[in-house]
Design a protein around this motif. Structure first.
Motif: not given
Ligand code: FES
Lengths: 354, 150
Positions: A187-194
């Motif tokens: 999730r944090f990856f999705a928040f951070h890059v998208m």
């Protein structure tokens, strides 16, 4: 060469009339006065954002956003990929400097009362960008999946859960599971890059558009000594500053490369020296000072509510500062700003030494 | 005869009404799946009744281990040769994993300097409650950890 350039220019101009834009830009002036230096910090923040975008995209070429591979992939970037350590180090340093310059930019605008009519929306979008940058920092911190980040995220998201009613669902939404797990990392990856880049770019566009349309604000209390054309005079000075900043960034990234630490292990005890990033330190430290119960309210809850309302008040300054809006002096604004700065600095230092 | 007493809704309002309802329905149709999608699916909680530590020779006196009990970490301390302490390792403050400090004979949480004594009682720092207790029984050179019956 020049002819070719002219041809291309007129080809485009015939179709989209960019000469209007150029004329507009050349008519834009930057007032010169003793506080002119503050005009540059917005531009420097923008520069850091551009660096973040470039290095961030580069990192995604190798980064793997899963709890089994995230740590290893960053290790790979740092040890195998050529200049991988540099790119990651620049990304980390630039993130910190980005938030630092935003702080300066924001406070200078606050003290100059630049948020007053007609620039209320510029202020609001700016503060939103500030909040988004903090979210960028928080989500990006977990991505290496190391011990420090793991526990910092655990504590950080647990604090969200303290808020009544919406806290628990919000915590679940952030974590993607009961605990901080691989689901949280995804999730944090999705928040951070998208998600965050998309929203940020949109608001940034509006923010910059407003600045361009309305021009630079003139200070209330300073005498304006003259004007400088935005293009090319101010623009070129900005470029020189960017070059300087780039050098500082390179020195920091090379001589103080960011570390990776140990891989997160849910079964290992939290290591000593758990700390959030420095820009969260003042909040973290103040929460620590609150007793666990104040009257009937949970100490932590009270702290969160206080910071939450402070954030909302900060966002809405142009709307409650009626005095400045009427063109009068409002000393209160100075006191609030000075108090905020002293509070942040003192709490941050205490967080590091205690 | 009925129709004469019934109030007629003007046609314009009627259309407004229909449009409002369908717009809301349409929005719900879009928002509902997204919100549901974001809600992580419930994973089956592994029902564990006990965990065993068999390799007791590796477990020195005065040492501690953290083992998994279902999804929860548990800290096991070997106090004496035959005396074991088993407590939940999740700090009651904000969930960090605690550690045993042999020299001070306490259980310590590094996140905000929370301290517990060896019975799990919170003795200083922010933790609001004691650590949950577990029962450790020694059987045939195997340590069996079970939930304390409350
Ligand atoms: S999480 Fe253990 S003291 Fe705060």
């Amino acid at each position: 060469m020049k002819k070719l350039f002219n041809n291309i220019y007129s080809w485009i101009d015939e179709r989209v009339q960019i000469s209007d834009l150029v004329k507009f830009m050349s008519k834009k002036y930057v007032p010169i006065h003793s506080h002119s230096i503050w005009y540059y910090f917005g531009g420097v923040s923008l520069f850091f954002f551009i660096i973040q975008v470039v290095t961030g995209i580069l990192l995604t070429f190798y980064y793997k956003g899963s709890s089994e591979q995230a740590y290893e992939s960053i290790k790979f970037i740092m040890s195998k990929v050529e200049f991988g350590w540099l790119i990651r180090s620049i990304h980390a340093w630039s993130a910190n400097l980005f938030i630092f310059t935003i702080f300066i930019h924001m406070f200078s605008v606050f003290f100059e009362r630049t948020y007053r009519k007609p620039r209320e929306l510029t202020w609001v979008t700016g503060v939103l960008l500030f909040f988004l940058s903090l979210s960028f920092g928080f989500s990006g911190y977990l991505l290496p999946w190391n011990e420090l980040a793991y526990f910092a995220t655990k504590v950080g998201t647990d604090i969200v859960g303290v808020v009544p009613i919406i806290g628990e669902p919000l915590k679940l939404l952030l974590r993607g599971s009961e605990d901080v797990t691989g689901a949280t990392l995804s999730r944090f990856f999705a928040f951070h890059v998208m998600l965050l880049p998309l929203i940020f770019s949109l608001i940034l566009f509006i923010h910059l558009l407003l600045v361009q349309i309305q021009g630079m604000s003139e200070p209330v209390e300073e005498k304006v000594k003259g004007n400088m054309p935005f293009f090319p005079n101010f623009f070129l000075r900005d470029l020189i500053l960017w070059l300087l900043v780039l050098n500082i960034l390179a020195v920091l990234a090379v001589f103080f490369p960011s570390e990776l630490g140990l891989k997160a292990n849910p079964l290992a005890p939290a290591p000593a020296g758990i700390k959030p990033e420095w820009y969260f330190m003042f909040m973290f430290q103040s929460l620590k000072f609150l007793p666990s119960k104040i009257l009937f309210i949970d100490g932590e809850l009270l702290g969160i509510l206080l910071f939450g309302s402070a954030g909302v008040l900060w966002l809405l300054v142009p709307f409650w500062d009626r005095k400045t809006a009427r063109g009068q002096k409002n000393r209160l604004i100075n006191y609030i700003g000075i108090f905020a700065i002293i509070f942040i600095i003192v709490m941050t230092i205490l967080g590091w030494v205690l | 005869m009925n129709t004469t007493t019934q109030k007629k809704i003007p046609r314009k309002d009627f259309f407004k009404y229909i449009i409002n309802i369908s717009t809301s329905a349409f929005l719900i149709l879009i928002v509902y799946p997204i919100v549901s999608f974001l809600k992580p699916p419930k994973q089956r909680e592994v029902e564990v009744s006990d965990v065993k530590i068999s390799n007791l020779d590796d477990f020195a006196i005065g040492d501690s281990k953290i083992v998994r009990f279902g999804n929860k970490p548990i800290i096991v301390i070997r106090k004496e040769k035959e005396q074991f302490i088993a407590l939940s390792a999740a700090c009651t403050h904000l969930d960090c994993t605690v550690q045993y400090k042999k020299d001070e004979s306490i259980i310590w949480c590094a996140c905000h300097n929370g301290k517990y004594d060896l019975t799990g009682r919170n003795i200083s720092g922010p933790p609001p409650r004691p650590l949950d207790k577990f029962v450790a029984t020694l059987k045939n050179n195997e340590l069996i950890i079970t939930k304390a019956s409350s």
